[in-house]
Design an enzyme around this catalytic site. Structure first.
Site: not given
Ligand SMILES: Nc1ncnc2c1ncn2[C@@H]1O[C@H](COP(=O)(O)OP(=O)(O)O)[C@@H](O)[C@H]1O
Ligand SMILES: Nc1ncnc2c1ncn2[C@@H]1O[C@H](COP(=O)(O)OP(=O)(O)O)[C@@H](O)[C@H]1O
Ligand SMILES: [Mg+2]
Ligand SMILES: [Mg+2]
Lengths: 266, 279
Positions: A38-39, A162
């Protein structure tokens, strides 16, 4: 043939630099999976690639044509993107209207529009919901509608960010089947945390803090234990078994020989 | 004392024939259970758990929390406090200027003094693995995983007897998912409180649950041990559920190499033990 080419691209959100001199080439007809913590920049990359976010430096070419402020809207007609959060992407007051809206913008004939709505809602198993209001649907149902809406426009390049995260296993399988079929003619970019999905694609790239740390065929990429772990990802189950058995000094050549096959068609 | 359902039914639209949950009988202890609630999208999982803290009231049947009927209780807030609920994507519900304010919002709303609530906030922040320095930050400057922890801390700060989480690992990367599940395991082990997790991940079910409840088309179709569920081929097909990874792998090895590993391995560790055992 190259369909997307990113050269020396840099991008920042106000102060935070996300990409610096970033390069990637995506070939026509490729199904490519982007993995990363994430990120790590996955969503940002796809948005910069199609001109939804403005790069600071560098060149982006789609189908050989350099993306500019003037041509970005035209070029994007060939690109469909399903975003991470399906809540922000509904425009119609019913599921059917939502698909119709995009199709009308393509100036298609009425019959063709009806035909495509039916075809693509059937593909994602949502036809019986066609008169429902999108905001009353569950997260997974919204994702299916968002996917159908993008697919119905039959874009040359499809990006799924996603887009299956909220689906149940059966729903995921159905959508992946659809993606697999599409990827025979179209270029597909999927962002996912699901390794059993990634393993089916033609090529996997792993992003770590805005840099490509791995790029290649899925199995070759997943063998890079250290890089996979330091990128915040999980190892394939067969890899975990192999590592554990090695730790225990357990010799079993026969088993070792078939471990890789165990990953296919999870 | 826990939660009890007696023949509970609910429809969102009473004119429609479709039940969201139907004929549900259920008993959940407030201690020592780690329940995974599974079932396809639309099977009634979220509706079921919202009955557990009075967010939805049954059309018919009785839901009891700590022995008292949720519908008859004068104080629905006490029910909400006993049964803590973390919704899907709870980070979207953060709204205060600082993490600390977000965490103390619930307790102060339920009448806890501000001073006490702040002490509690420090404690739960530690429990969910947040640095104390984060308490002063704006929740909107945190990563997705951190924001989710803040939301969970906010529910824990109300000291619920039972903690319910609706698909808590969706959208997190693999490392984040693992850390999140380990967090619930830790909370479960240190407080003994019952935890109910809604999930689609059969590996989570096999590794963490002490009990699995399966919903299908509004009805409860299984309530028991993960091992019993995953070894019942016919039932799995009927419920349209997948097996966890290591069971699938054990079966494949047996088939390909003609071996006899027992296939009830619920985790990597169990499978390794089974493989090495033959030595
Ligand atoms: N709108 C935004 N404004 C400022 N920073 C952002 C914004 N969106 C993302 N970021 C930051 O950019 C980095 C990359 O984010 P993102 O591309 O969303 O990653 P991923 O999709 O891989 O999770 C992260 O550090 C994130 O916090
Ligand atoms: N707010 C709502 N209004 C109308 N129908 C709903 C609402 N929420 C859920 N439903 C319907 O009730 C059924 C059960 O939904 P839900 O409990 O959300 O299932 P799950 O959490 O297992 O996906 C589904 O058919 C769903 O479409
Ligand atoms: Mg993203
Ligand atoms: Mg739900």
């Amino acid at each position: 043939m190259e369909i997307i080419k990113v050269e020396n691209m840099s991008f920042s959100y106000s102060k935070e630099e996300i990409f610096k001199d970033f390069n990637i080439v995506i070939n026509k007809g490729e199904w490519i999976t982007i993995l990363g913590h994430n990120g790590s920049g996955k969503s940002t990359l796809t948005k910069v690639m199609i001109g939804l976010l403005k790069k600071e430096t560098g060149i982006i070419k789609i189908n050989g044509i350099e993306l500019t402020e003037e041509n970005v809207y035209d070029v994007r007609k060939n690109i469909g993107i399903v975003f991470q959060n399906p809540d922000n992407q509904f425009v119609g007051s019913t599921v059917k209207d939502d698909l119709a809206f995009g199709l009308e913008n393509l100036c298609l004939a009425h019959d063709e529009i009806e035909m495509r709505i039916e075809k693509y809602l059937t593909k994602v198993n949502m036809l019986e919901y066609k008169d429902k209001e999108p905001h009353n649907l569950s997260g997974g149902e919204k994702q299916r509608v968002a996917i159908a809406a993008v697919l119905s426009m039959e874009p040359e390049i499809i990006i799924l960010d996603e887009a299956t995260s909220m689906l149940d296993p059966k729903g995921k399988e159905e959508v992946i089947e659809v993606i697999k079929n599409l990827s025979e003619n179209n270029t597909v970019i999927t962002i996912t945390h699901n390794l059993s999905e990634a393993i089916l694609s033609d090529r996997v790239i792993v992003l770590n803090k805005g840099k490509i740390v791995l790029d290649g065929k899925p199995l070759a990429v997943f063998k890079e234990t250290e890089k996979i772990l330091s990128a915040g990802l999980d190892l394939l189950p067969s890899m975990k078994i192999a590592n554990k058995l090695a730790e225990l000094n357990y010799q079993d050549e026969e088993l070792k020989g078939i471990l890789w096959e165990l990953n296919s068609k999870m | 004392m826990g939660i009890e359902f007696e023949n509970v039914n609910y429809k969102y639209d009473k004119r429609n024939a479709k039940y969201a949950i139907k004929n549900i009988d259920l008993k959940i202890d407030s201690l020592n259970e780690f329940i995974c609630l599974v079932g396809h999208t639309g099977s009634g999982k979220s509706t079921l758990i919202q009955h557990m803290n009075g967010l939805i009231l049954a059309n018919s049947g009785i839901v009891k929390v700590s022995g008292s009927d949720v519908k008859k209780t004068r104080n629905i807030n006490s029910v909400r406090r006993k049964v803590g609920m973390v919704f899907q994507f709870p980070e979207y519900q953060l709204f205060e200027e600082t993490v600390e304010k977000d965490i103390i919002f619930g307790p102060t709303n339920f009448g806890v003094s501000k001073k006490e609530a702040i002490l509690k906030a420090k404690e739960v922040a530690k429990l969910v693995g947040l640095e104390q320095t984060i308490l002063e930050k704006s929740p909107f400057n945190l990563s997705g995983g951190e924001m989710r922890r803040v939301a969970i801390a906010g529910v824990l700060a109300m000291e619920p007897d039972i903690l319910i989480l609706d698909e808590p690992t969706v959208g997190l990367d693999p490392k984040g998912q693992r850390e999140m599940m380990e967090l619930f395991k830790k909370i479960h082990q240190t407080t003994k409180k019952t935890i109910i997790v809604v999930t689609h991940d059969m590996d989570v079910v096999s590794e963490y649950s002490t009990r699995v409840i399966v919903m299908k088309e509004a009805e409860k179709k299984f309530d028991g041990l993960a091992r019993d569920l995953f070894l019942d081929q016919k039932l799995l097909e009927e419920l349209n559920l997948k097996k966890p990874t290591y069971i699938k792998i054990a079966e494949k090895i047996n088939k390909k190499l003609n071996r006899n590993y027992q296939i009830g391995c619920l985790s990597l560790a169990e499978l390794i033990k089974e493989i090495v055992k033959g030595e």
